[in-house]
Every structure is written in C-alpha cells, then in structure tokens.
Design a protein around this motif. Structure first.
Motif, PDB file in Angstrom:
ATOM      1  N   SER A 173      -7.126 123.924  53.366  1.00 38.13           N
ATOM      2  CA  SER A 173      -8.116 123.006  52.415  1.00 38.13           C
ATOM      3  C   SER A 173      -7.619 122.340  50.993  1.00 38.13           C
ATOM      4  O   SER A 173      -6.399 122.706  51.035  1.00 38.13           O
ATOM      5  CB  SER A 173      -9.573 123.573  52.418  1.00 38.13           C
ATOM      6  N   ALA A 174      -7.908 121.290  50.840  1.00 38.92           N
ATOM      7  CA  ALA A 174      -7.521 120.611  49.574  1.00 38.92           C
ATOM      8  C   ALA A 174      -7.372 121.533  48.459  1.00 38.92           C
ATOM      9  O   ALA A 174      -6.779 121.550  47.977  1.00 38.92           O
ATOM     10  CB  ALA A 174      -7.917 119.371  49.155  1.00 38.92           C
ATOM     11  N   HIS A 219      -4.855 116.167  42.249  1.00 37.12           N
ATOM     12  CA  HIS A 219      -4.179 116.870  43.648  1.00 37.12           C
ATOM     13  C   HIS A 219      -5.565 117.337  44.484  1.00 37.12           C
ATOM     14  O   HIS A 219      -5.463 116.984  45.978  1.00 37.12           O
ATOM     15  CB  HIS A 219      -3.769 118.316  43.021  1.00 37.12           C
ATOM     16  N   LEU A 220      -6.351 117.664  43.601  1.00 40.12           N
ATOM     17  CA  LEU A 220      -7.523 117.860  45.177  1.00 40.12           C
ATOM     18  C   LEU A 220      -7.974 116.645  45.494  1.00 40.12           C
ATOM     19  O   LEU A 220      -8.042 116.445  46.823  1.00 40.12           O
ATOM     20  CB  LEU A 220      -8.604 117.815  44.036  1.00 40.12           C
ATOM     21  N   LEU A 222      -5.632 113.472  46.152  1.00 40.96           N
ATOM     22  CA  LEU A 222      -4.408 113.330  46.627  1.00 40.96           C
ATOM     23  C   LEU A 222      -4.567 114.379  48.142  1.00 40.96           C
ATOM     24  O   LEU A 222      -4.413 114.416  49.827  1.00 40.96           O
ATOM     25  CB  LEU A 222      -2.818 113.904  46.120  1.00 40.96           C
ATOM     26  N   ASN A 223      -4.741 116.012  47.880  1.00 45.18           N
ATOM     27  CA  ASN A 223      -5.076 116.834  49.387  1.00 45.18           C
ATOM     28  C   ASN A 223      -5.901 116.758  50.581  1.00 45.18           C
ATOM     29  O   ASN A 223      -5.131 116.767  51.392  1.00 45.18           O
ATOM     30  CB  ASN A 223      -4.604 118.174  48.272  1.00 45.18           C
ATOM     31  N   HIS A 224      -7.043 116.387  49.798  1.00 43.08           N
ATOM     32  CA  HIS A 224      -8.195 115.550  51.093  1.00 43.08           C
ATOM     33  C   HIS A 224      -7.998 114.285  51.873  1.00 43.08           C
ATOM     34  O   HIS A 224      -7.760 114.657  52.507  1.00 43.08           O
ATOM     35  CB  HIS A 224      -9.072 115.756  50.238  1.00 43.08           C
ATOM     36  N   ALA A 225      -7.122 113.942  50.495  1.00 43.22           N
ATOM     37  CA  ALA A 225      -7.071 112.119  51.470  1.00 43.22           C
ATOM     38  C   ALA A 225      -5.550 112.546  52.056  1.00 43.22           C
ATOM     39  O   ALA A 225      -5.885 111.837  53.562  1.00 43.22           O
ATOM     40  CB  ALA A 225      -6.327 111.316  50.546  1.00 43.22           C
ATOM     41  N   PHE A 226      -4.885 113.857  52.454  1.00 43.69           N
ATOM     42  CA  PHE A 226      -3.894 113.530  53.603  1.00 43.69           C
ATOM     43  C   PHE A 226      -4.424 114.612  54.576  1.00 43.69           C
ATOM     44  O   PHE A 226      -3.894 114.874  55.235  1.00 43.69           O
ATOM     45  CB  PHE A 226      -2.851 114.692  52.633  1.00 43.69           C
ATOM     46  N   LYS A 227      -5.582 115.602  54.342  1.00 46.89           N
ATOM     47  CA  LYS A 227      -6.424 116.018  55.626  1.00 46.89           C
ATOM     48  C   LYS A 227      -7.033 114.969  56.577  1.00 46.89           C
ATOM     49  O   LYS A 227      -7.224 114.900  57.751  1.00 46.89           O
ATOM     50  CB  LYS A 227      -7.226 116.305  54.777  1.00 46.89           C
ATOM     51  N   LEU A 228      -7.697 113.539  55.519  1.00 41.77           N
ATOM     52  CA  LEU A 228      -7.830 112.670  56.463  1.00 41.77           C
ATOM     53  C   LEU A 228      -7.542 111.591  57.682  1.00 41.77           C
ATOM     54  O   LEU A 228      -7.997 111.691  58.454  1.00 41.77           O
ATOM     55  CB  LEU A 228      -9.319 111.356  55.923  1.00 41.77           C
TER      56      LEU A 228
END
Length: 295
Positions: A173-174, A219-220, A222-228
């Motif tokens: 997860s993010a 970073h939260l 950004l990391n979640h956007a990469f997951k989607l």
C-alpha cells in the motif's frame, strides 16, 4: 470516482505539496546545511506517521519487498541530498524546470522494465513538456552551472526510484511504501548528519516540520497514484511543478521568471491539457463499453 480521475487528482496534489515542501526547505537551508535539512525532512515525516504505524504495524509493515524498499532508500538519499543542495544554488522555478527530465526518463524506463505501452497522446505530452524545459534552460545558449548537473544526476536516481515504487505498489500500500521510506531514509541520513550537525533555530525547525508534513502528503498521494494507473500516464502532470514553482518563487523568494520561463510554461501546460483531455475521454469510452456489455 474512476481510477484515471482519482490518479490525476492525486498526482496534481502531490506536485503541489512537493513544490511547497521545496519552498520550506529552501528557506530552512538559509540556517542549516543540506544534511540537517535532509535528515529532519524524513525523521519528522516518520514522527508524523509513527502513531499509525504502531497502531497498524501488523499490516503496515507487512511486505515481501524489503530489499526493494532498502534499495529505494539507497538511491533516494543521494538523490535527495543533490536536489536539496541545488535548491541553494538555483532559483526554484529553474531547478523545477530542469528536473522535468524525470518524466521522460521514467516513461522510457517504464517501457523496458514495466512493459507499459506509450500511447501517442502521452508521447506528445512528454515531448511538449521536454521541449518547454529546453526553452527554459536553453542549453548551449546559457552556461550550465554545477547546480544544473546536481539536478540532472538527482533526476536520474529519482527516475529509477519511481520505477521501483511502481513495481512494489502492486503488492504494498501507499502507507507501507512511505513507512519503509521514512524509516530507512531516517536511519541512513542520521549516520551522515552526525558528521555535519548544526542546531536549527526554532523558526527553522518549524519550517522543517512544515516541509515534513508536505513531504508526507506528497509521497502518500504519489504512491497511491502509481498503484491506480500506468506510471507513464502520471508523468506529464509533473510538468505542473513549474507553474506552482514560478508562483511561489515570485511571491516568496522575489524571483521573477524570465520570458523564456513563461514561454516554456505555456508549452508544458499545453501538453498537460492534451493528456488530461485524452485520459478523461478514454476513461468515458471504457465506462461506456462496460455499460454496453452489461446491457
């Protein structure tokens, strides 16, 4: 909200908070060196999310990618120190413009290491963004300083970091990615800052806290956007950094962007508009097909 729309919102949010974070760090480094600023950026970020980590440690710290998390920190530390050092040497909008090589590098790496496809609209948006950057820095017409080289090498390391982040975001997860980044970066930077310690003033410490808060949001999201979505889809939005950086540079640091900066910004923003329109339209087409299939 669809994945595409949510990812666009998240990436723009990350870009904004990233620019604000750099502004606080630029001010802080008028009082302390880059090693102190870098250490507190991640240590205070760790303090912010520590209560959640302790409460959800069984899930937050659960990962099968511990080596990859540590590798991100190994690459992230020099990337951070080089970038923060360049903050002192360059105007914030100029530094931001040069770092626009990141989307281009990331998109190319994503093809080879993630198997992503580069669609024509994404390619056009990247070309426009990169062209806008060249207009701003005008290589061959303006002398390139050591600060520029610092940003370019930092950009290369950060691009590899993004690819690793995308890979592990499939399983982690993010908040997990952020937690390990904060832990490892705090530890690595602590051993360095011991040799270059400077005590920040209360005012500077407040700026460092604000930078850590902005960095956590950065970073939260950004990391979640990469997951989607595909990482190549998120990259053209990074060029919005220049718009935010130019505004902050003018009002906070009294840095007046020159004509070339504004021309480059218009070219960059055109690329962002093109990719935004296309991704929204593509998203609607996918939803429409799903509806037709159900009917």
């Amino acid at each position: 909200m669809s994945n595409n729309k949510l990812a666009i919102f998240l990436i723009i949010t990350s870009v904004f908070f990233g620019t604000v974070m750099l502004s606080f760090l630029k001010i802080a480094q008028e009082d302390v060196n880059v090693y102190v600023a870098g250490f507190f950026r991640f240590f205070l970020g760790l303090v912010i999310i520590l209560p959640y980590i302790l409460k959800k440690k069984d899930t937050v710290l659960k990962t099968t990618h511990l080596k990859q998390h540590f590798l991100r920190a190994i690459l992230g530390l020099p990337a951070m120190l080089l970038y923060f050092s360049a903050l002192v040497l360059l105007p914030i909008e100029k530094l931001t413009a040069i770092s626009f090589v990141v989307p281009l590098i990331v998109t190319i790496l994503a093809v080879f290491f993630l198997g992503e496809k580069i669609y024509i609209y994404r390619t056009l948006a990247l070309i426009l963004g990169f062209s806008g950057m060249l207009v701003i820095i005008r290589p061959g017409f303006v002398d390139i300083s050591i600060g520029v080289y610092m940003v370019l090498f930092s950009a290369l390391l950060w691009s590899v970091n993004i690819i690793i982040t995308k890979k592990i975001s499939k399983d982690d997860s993010a908040i997990t990615i952020l937690a390990y980044q904060s832990i490892f970066m705090s530890l690595l930077s602590f051993f360095i800052v011991l040799f270059f310690w400077e005590m920040p003033s209360i005012k500077t410490f407040i700026y460092l806290i604000l930078a850590a808060m902005c960095g956590t949001v950065l970073h939260l999201t950004l990391n979640h956007a990469f997951k989607l979505v595909d990482v190549s889809m998120t990259q053209p939005y990074s060029f919005l950094n220049l718009v935010f950086a130019s505004i902050i540079g003018y009002f906070v640091f009294d840095e007046m962007p020159d004509l070339y900066t504004w021309i480059g910004a218009i070219i960059i923003f055109t690329g962002v508009l093109i990719i935004s329109y296309r991704e929204m339209k593509l998203d609607k087409e996918i939803i429409r097909k799903r509806v037709d299939i159900k009917n």
